[in-house]
Design a protein around this motif. Structure first.
Motif, mmCIF file in Angstrom:
data_model
loop_
_atom_site.group_PDB
_atom_site.id
_atom_site.type_symbol
_atom_site.label_atom_id
_atom_site.label_comp_id
_atom_site.label_asym_id
_atom_site.label_seq_id
_atom_site.Cartn_x
_atom_site.Cartn_y
_atom_site.Cartn_z
ATOM 1 N N ALA A 177 0.652 -1.180 0.215
ATOM 2 C CA ALA A 177 0.048 -0.124 0.060
ATOM 3 C C ALA A 177 0.814 1.172 0.009
ATOM 4 O O ALA A 177 0.353 2.512 -0.243
ATOM 5 N N GLN A 178 2.086 1.126 0.131
ATOM 6 C CA GLN A 178 3.088 2.323 0.073
ATOM 7 C C GLN A 178 2.527 3.275 1.129
ATOM 8 O O GLN A 178 2.794 4.418 0.863
ATOM 9 N N GLU A 179 2.293 2.667 2.539
ATOM 10 C CA GLU A 179 2.143 3.599 3.696
ATOM 11 C C GLU A 179 3.142 3.684 4.655
ATOM 12 O O GLU A 179 3.236 4.572 5.313
ATOM 13 N N HIS A 180 4.069 2.769 4.429
ATOM 14 C CA HIS A 180 5.071 2.578 5.455
ATOM 15 C C HIS A 180 6.438 2.554 4.849
ATOM 16 O O HIS A 180 6.888 1.746 4.068
ATOM 17 N N SER A 181 7.545 3.697 4.900
ATOM 18 C CA SER A 181 8.646 3.821 4.373
ATOM 19 C C SER A 181 9.549 3.007 5.037
ATOM 20 O O SER A 181 9.657 2.769 6.305
ATOM 21 N N SER A 182 10.395 2.272 4.401
ATOM 22 C CA SER A 182 11.766 1.516 5.096
ATOM 23 C C SER A 182 12.770 2.420 4.838
ATOM 24 O O SER A 182 13.239 2.690 3.825
ATOM 25 N N ILE A 183 13.644 3.092 5.983
ATOM 26 C CA ILE A 183 14.533 4.028 5.922
ATOM 27 C C ILE A 183 15.604 3.076 6.351
ATOM 28 O O ILE A 183 16.927 3.627 6.091
ATOM 29 N N GLU A 184 15.947 1.812 6.537
ATOM 30 C CA GLU A 184 17.030 0.880 6.885
ATOM 31 C C GLU A 184 18.020 0.846 5.772
ATOM 32 O O GLU A 184 19.221 1.478 6.204
ATOM 33 N N GLU A 185 17.937 0.852 4.713
ATOM 34 C CA GLU A 185 18.992 0.695 3.601
ATOM 35 C C GLU A 185 19.591 2.251 3.211
ATOM 36 O O GLU A 185 20.975 2.162 3.255
ATOM 37 N N TRP A 186 18.632 3.179 3.136
ATOM 38 C CA TRP A 186 19.061 4.490 2.924
ATOM 39 C C TRP A 186 19.945 5.031 4.286
ATOM 40 O O TRP A 186 20.885 5.459 3.715
#
Length: 203
Positions: free
Chosen positions: A108-117
């Motif tokens: 749903a593209q509601e929760h961003s994953s910032i881990e790799e960035w």
């Protein structure tokens, strides 16, 4: 060639680079596209000039000689350099267009994953660790760097979980703040360099 390296990557080219970075050709622990974006961002906003021959080798999980011998090497390295130039142009000419390349935790593209960035950003800063120290000596600077670092540091994330912090909500909040923090860190080092230049002229 110079003109080509100034062209913004298309969605198709970003997909090609993403697939290449995930391929066996570069090794299983090569950077992902999101990690690469964070990595290049830190290099560009940091206080030290890091040349491509210094940072390029860290992208792959195989020796550069192996990477450069691949049939698609020239094209993919051009894409990396264009991404580098694209980020540089966004930050210099129109900062409002700068946006970290993040993956999504859900369809749903509601929760961003910032881990790799976040991990890539920390790697980029680590190339000039000593020069980044003044940022960490300032309370606000330390807060921003630790906020970014919290996206990938396992020990920090375990501590947050023990404190009852919802990591999904935390990551979404940090994702929204990343563009502003990137610009503030860039400005911190810019102002530091301007101040050092003035002091040098006075002497």
């Amino acid at each position: 060639m110079a003109k080509m390296l100034d062209q913004t990557l298309t969605d198709e080219e970003l997909d090609q680079l993403d697939q290449f970075l995930y391929s066996d050709a570069v090794g299983k622990d090569a950077m992902s596209l999101s990690m690469l974006h964070g990595y290049l961002t830190a290099i560009l906003i940091g206080p030290a000039q890091v040349m491509p021959n210094e940072w390029m080798a860290q992208i792959w999980d195989k020796p550069e000689a192996v990477i450069f011998a691949l049939p698609e090497a020239d094209k993919m390295i051009d894409l990396v350099m264009r991404l580098y130039n694209q980020i540089a142009d966004e930050l210099a000419q129109d900062p409002s267009t700068y946006e970290p390349m993040l993956y999504w935790e859900d369809d749903a593209q509601e929760h961003s994953s910032i881990e790799e960035w976040s991990l890539g950003f920390c790697y980029g800063a680590g190339l000039a660790e000593e020069q980044w120290q003044p940022l960490l000596d300032e309370e606000e600077g330390q807060f921003m760097f630790m906020a970014i670092m919290s996206g990938s540091d396992e020990e920090m994330r375990e501590d947050m979980q023990r404190e009852g912090i919802d990591l999904v909500s935390h990551d979404n909040q940090i994702a929204e703040q990343l563009p502003e923090m990137v610009l503030e860190i860039r400005d911190f080092f810019r102002n530091q360099q301007i101040s050092a230049s003035k002091q040098h002229r006075l002497h």
